[in-house]
Scaffold this active site. Structure first.
Site, PDB file in Angstrom:
ATOM      1  N   TYR A 201       1.037  -1.326  -0.111  1.00 24.33           N
ATOM      2  CA  TYR A 201      -0.489   0.115   0.379  1.00 24.33           C
ATOM      3  C   TYR A 201       0.900   1.281   0.137  1.00 24.33           C
ATOM      4  CZ  TYR A 201      -4.166  -2.959   1.401  1.00 24.33           C
ATOM      5  OH  TYR A 201      -4.369  -4.218   1.468  1.00 24.33           O
ATOM      6  N   PRO A 293     -12.614   0.233  -0.829  1.00 24.34           N
ATOM      7  CA  PRO A 293     -11.218  -1.360  -1.433  1.00 24.34           C
ATOM      8  C   PRO A 293     -10.095  -1.584   0.160  1.00 24.34           C
ATOM      9  CG  PRO A 293     -11.039  -0.277  -2.769  1.00 24.34           C
ATOM     10  CD  PRO A 293     -12.799   0.941  -2.149  1.00 24.34           C
TER      11      PRO A 293
HETATM   12  P1  FAS Z   1     -22.530  -8.025  -5.027  1.00 22.38           P
HETATM   13  O1  FAS Z   1     -22.346  -6.966  -5.416  1.00 22.38           O
HETATM   14  O2  FAS Z   1     -21.267  -8.901  -5.150  1.00 22.38           O
HETATM   15  O3  FAS Z   1     -23.060  -9.126  -5.538  1.00 22.38           O
HETATM   16  C1  FAS Z   1     -25.125  -8.784  -5.650  1.00 22.38           C
HETATM   17  C2  FAS Z   1     -25.919  -9.381  -6.784  1.00 22.38           C
HETATM   18  O4  FAS Z   1     -26.886  -9.324  -6.717  1.00 22.38           O
HETATM   19  C3  FAS Z   1     -25.002  -9.377  -7.644  1.00 22.38           C
HETATM   20  O5  FAS Z   1     -24.369 -10.465  -9.059  1.00 22.38           O
HETATM   21  C4  FAS Z   1     -25.945  -8.725  -8.456  1.00 22.38           C
HETATM   22  O6  FAS Z   1     -26.390  -9.114 -10.051  1.00 22.38           O
HETATM   23  C5  FAS Z   1     -26.746  -9.323  -7.664  1.00 22.38           C
HETATM   24  N1  FAS Z   1     -28.500  -8.711  -7.979  1.00 22.38           N
HETATM   25  C6  FAS Z   1     -28.251  -7.286  -8.188  1.00 22.38           C
HETATM   26  N2  FAS Z   1     -29.757  -6.161  -7.869  1.00 22.38           N
HETATM   27  C7  FAS Z   1     -30.217  -7.560  -8.989  1.00 22.38           C
HETATM   28  C8  FAS Z   1     -31.610  -7.553  -9.255  1.00 22.38           C
HETATM   29  N3  FAS Z   1     -32.302  -6.653  -8.389  1.00 22.38           N
HETATM   30  N4  FAS Z   1     -31.975  -8.919  -9.094  1.00 22.38           N
HETATM   31  C9  FAS Z   1     -31.873  -9.625  -8.739  1.00 22.38           C
HETATM   32  N5  FAS Z   1     -29.829  -9.767  -8.453  1.00 22.38           N
HETATM   33  C10 FAS Z   1     -29.482  -8.823  -8.684  1.00 22.38           C
HETATM   34  N6  FAS Z   1     -14.254  -5.109  -1.685  1.00 22.38           N
HETATM   35  C11 FAS Z   1     -12.795  -5.823  -1.412  1.00 22.38           C
HETATM   36  O7  FAS Z   1     -12.362  -5.680  -0.749  1.00 22.38           O
HETATM   37  N7  FAS Z   1     -11.765  -5.682  -2.584  1.00 22.38           N
HETATM   38  C12 FAS Z   1     -11.616  -4.341  -3.879  1.00 22.38           C
HETATM   39  O8  FAS Z   1     -10.451  -4.784  -4.175  1.00 22.38           O
HETATM   40  C13 FAS Z   1     -13.182  -4.716  -4.090  1.00 22.38           C
HETATM   41  N8  FAS Z   1     -13.205  -4.085  -5.529  1.00 22.38           N
HETATM   42  C14 FAS Z   1     -14.718  -3.652  -6.346  1.00 22.38           C
HETATM   43  C15 FAS Z   1     -14.589  -3.513  -7.511  1.00 22.38           C
HETATM   44  C16 FAS Z   1     -16.265  -3.370  -7.813  1.00 22.38           C
HETATM   45  C17 FAS Z   1     -16.119  -2.559  -9.631  1.00 22.38           C
HETATM   46  C18 FAS Z   1     -17.170  -3.721  -7.154  1.00 22.38           C
HETATM   47  C19 FAS Z   1     -18.235  -3.023  -7.316  1.00 22.38           C
HETATM   48  C20 FAS Z   1     -16.598  -3.745  -5.743  1.00 22.38           C
HETATM   49  C21 FAS Z   1     -15.470  -4.363  -5.311  1.00 22.38           C
HETATM   50  N9  FAS Z   1     -15.331  -4.271  -3.950  1.00 22.38           N
HETATM   51  C22 FAS Z   1     -13.713  -4.575  -3.270  1.00 22.38           C
HETATM   52  C23 FAS Z   1     -16.522  -5.017  -3.142  1.00 22.38           C
HETATM   53  C24 FAS Z   1     -17.000  -5.939  -3.506  1.00 22.38           C
HETATM   54  O9  FAS Z   1     -15.813  -6.613  -3.483  1.00 22.38           O
HETATM   55  C25 FAS Z   1     -17.979  -6.578  -2.330  1.00 22.38           C
HETATM   56  O10 FAS Z   1     -17.951  -6.196  -0.793  1.00 22.38           O
HETATM   57  C26 FAS Z   1     -18.806  -7.754  -2.637  1.00 22.38           C
HETATM   58  O11 FAS Z   1     -18.773  -8.220  -4.161  1.00 22.38           O
HETATM   59  C27 FAS Z   1     -20.446  -7.652  -1.706  1.00 22.38           C
HETATM   60  O12 FAS Z   1     -20.502  -8.836  -2.108  1.00 22.38           O
HETATM   61  P2  FAS Z   1     -22.345  -9.698  -2.211  1.00 22.38           P
HETATM   62  O13 FAS Z   1     -22.496  -8.453  -1.254  1.00 22.38           O
HETATM   63  O14 FAS Z   1     -22.717 -10.363  -2.560  1.00 22.38           O
HETATM   64  O15 FAS Z   1     -22.733  -7.871  -3.312  1.00 22.38           O
HETATM   65  C1  PHB Z   2      -7.061  -6.692  -5.004  1.00 20.05           C
HETATM   66  O1  PHB Z   2      -6.230  -7.504  -4.634  1.00 20.05           O
HETATM   67  O2  PHB Z   2      -8.359  -6.892  -5.562  1.00 20.05           O
HETATM   68  C2  PHB Z   2      -7.259  -5.989  -3.886  1.00 20.05           C
HETATM   69  C3  PHB Z   2      -6.853  -6.148  -2.643  1.00 20.05           C
HETATM   70  C4  PHB Z   2      -6.517  -5.158  -1.252  1.00 20.05           C
HETATM   71  C5  PHB Z   2      -6.825  -4.215  -1.225  1.00 20.05           C
HETATM   72  C6  PHB Z   2      -8.060  -4.189  -2.365  1.00 20.05           C
HETATM   73  C7  PHB Z   2      -7.965  -4.673  -3.222  1.00 20.05           C
HETATM   74  O3  PHB Z   2      -7.195  -3.450  -0.585  1.00 20.05           O
END
Ligand code: FAS
Ligand code: PHB
Length: 393
Positions: A201, A293
């Site tokens: 980081y 994140p």
């Molecule tokens: P999710 O958003 O993963 O899953 C929700 C699901 O519900 C999806 O499959 C969606 O298609 C579905 N859905 C939505 N609306 C719906 C509807 N109306 N009907 C039916 N289904 C529907 N976290 C980290 O710790 N590190 C990271 O680097 C990181 N990078 C990320 C990058 C991006 C672009 C995003 C958006 C998130 C990131 N996150 C990261 C956070 C991410 O990992 C979430 O915390 C994690 O996916 C949470 O999981 P869920 O709660 O299952 O939500």
């Molecule tokens: C990743 O590998 O996507 C990652 C790891 C650590 C973080 C965020 C993203 O804090």
């Protein structure tokens, strides 16, 4: 159609909840708006806390993670190019983190659902909730031109930040708390070896950067960038140059460059909705909260939510007691807010804010240098990074 628990969303929260319920004999059906291919192709988180690893073990979905994941006992920080290591394992009495992409966790959980005959209905459009305030809730959706209905006892809203479940709760019954950050993360994935064997980081005059990985041959990097930035302004060469500057000379010397196979900008926000329940609807994961994140907490909070929710639902179906369900929101929120604090703190410490004056920047530097030299400060950071205990709240 009828089941005990209707789960909206096949992300980590919904899929893990289904498996936790399944191994305890509780039936559920997942309704997912996207196709399986789409869900399995999303590039997101990369670091699993010990608690999340144990939950995957508990549902017997840990084999590939054990074989292909990378156990990391430490993490490094670079301040204007000068690096120091946080000994996660030594400072937490043996805890580490598992580097294993969310994409892989999702694939493993979907494969387990398929192998165990736990229904996941993909491409379910127009999902809507009904009867949530009564004792006969149901979910409807459209698929292949047909209207469908699923009657159930409870609904788990695992449909992420932009889903319909939280949005279905009457505004007077739910309160949101939010902080939107004035920047985003530009992330790239490249099939090149990581520049270091652990995550770095980095905070720099030019902004934040993170060196992460998916395997010994696949790297994941991020740089802080304006959230409305046009990706066309960031050809690979510019990203690699910026990463080398921000991560510092040691990392730059070890940095292999190559074509990005994925490139995207994600906004950063802190958000919590209270309570995480409305009648027979229970929210879990990003449907209830979002973290920047920086602290690698998003996926892991989804796991702890569904750990608590599955325990409450299993008790309800086994003993008839609703005590766990009545206590779910408070128990989940107690842990959510601690992770929100850590993620907010770590983001504020390592990113360049547009309105930051000289004093604020020196406060950042002072705190970073304090952490560099203090075992106590590093221990506080380490215990949050590996994940606070799942036992309490
Ligand atoms: P999710 O958003 O993963 O899953 C929700 C699901 O519900 C999806 O499959 C969606 O298609 C579905 N859905 C939505 N609306 C719906 C509807 N109306 N009907 C039916 N289904 C529907 N976290 C980290 O710790 N590190 C990271 O680097 C990181 N990078 C990320 C990058 C991006 C672009 C995003 C958006 C998130 C990131 N996150 C990261 C956070 C991410 O990992 C979430 O915390 C994690 O996916 C949470 O999981 P869920 O709660 O299952 O939500
Ligand atoms: C990743 O590998 O996507 C990652 C790891 C650590 C973080 C965020 C993203 O804090």
């Amino acid at each position: 159609m009828r089941t005990q628990v209707a789960i909206v969303g096949a992300g980590p929260a919904g899929l893990l909840l289904q498996q936790l319920l399944h191994v305890a004999g509780v039936e559920s059906v997942i309704l997912e708006q996207r196709t399986r291919d789409y869900v399995e192709s999303r590039i997101r988180a990369g670091v699993l806390e010990q608690g999340t690893v144990r939950l995957l073990e508990q549902v017997g979905v840990d084999a590939r993670m054990r074989a292909e994941g990378l156990v990391h006992d430490g993490v490094s920080m670079a301040v204007d190019g000068r690096r120091f290591r946080i000994d996660l394992k030594g400072l937490t009495g043996g805890d580490s983190v598992m580097v294993y992409g969310q994409t892989e966790v999702t694939k493993d959980l979907i494969a387990a659902a398929e192998a165990r005959g736990a229904p996941v209905i993909f491409a379910a459009s127009g999902v809507a909730l009904g009867g949530v305030e009564g004792d006969r809730p149901f979910v409807t959706w459209r698929k292949d031109g047909r209207e469908e209905r699923l009657d159930c006892d409870y609904i788990a809203g695992c449909d992420g930040f932009h889903g319909i479940c939280r949005a279905s709760i009457p505004p007077a019954l739910i309160q949101g708390y939010e902080r939107v950050y004035p920047f985003g993360w530009l992330g790239i994935l490249a099939d090149v070896p990581p520049c270091h064997h652990e995550l770095i980081y980095a905070t720099h005059e030019r902004g934040f950067a993170l060196a992460s990985m998916r395997s010994a041959s696949r790297s994941r990097y991020y740089i802080q960038a304006p959230v409305d930035e046009d990706l066309a302004a960031w050809p690979d060469a510019r990203i690699w140059d910026e990463l080398a500057l921000r991560l510092g000379p040691e990392a730059a010397a070890g940095m292999a460059r190559g074509p990005s196979i994925e490139k995207s900008i994600a906004p950063l926000r802190s958000f919590v909705a209270e309570p995480m329940r409305w009648g027979r609807l229970f929210l879990a994961g990003d449907a209830a909260h979002i973290v920047p994140p920086t602290g690698a907490k998003g996926l892991n909070l989804a796991a702890s939510d569904v750990c608590f929710l599955s325990q409450a639902l299993i008790t309800r179906f086994r003993d008839g007691s609703e005590a766990g369900l009545d206590g779910y929101s408070a128990r989940a929120l107690a842990r959510v807010w601690k992770a929100e604090r850590f993620s907010w703190w770590f983001t504020g410490l390592t990113h360049r804010f547009p309105d930051m004056d000289g004093f604020s920047r020196r406060m950042q530097t002072a705190e970073l240098e304090y952490i560099r030299g203090s075992r106590a400060a590093q221990q506080a950071m380490a215990e949050n990074y590996v994940g606070l205990p799942l036992s309490g709240g």
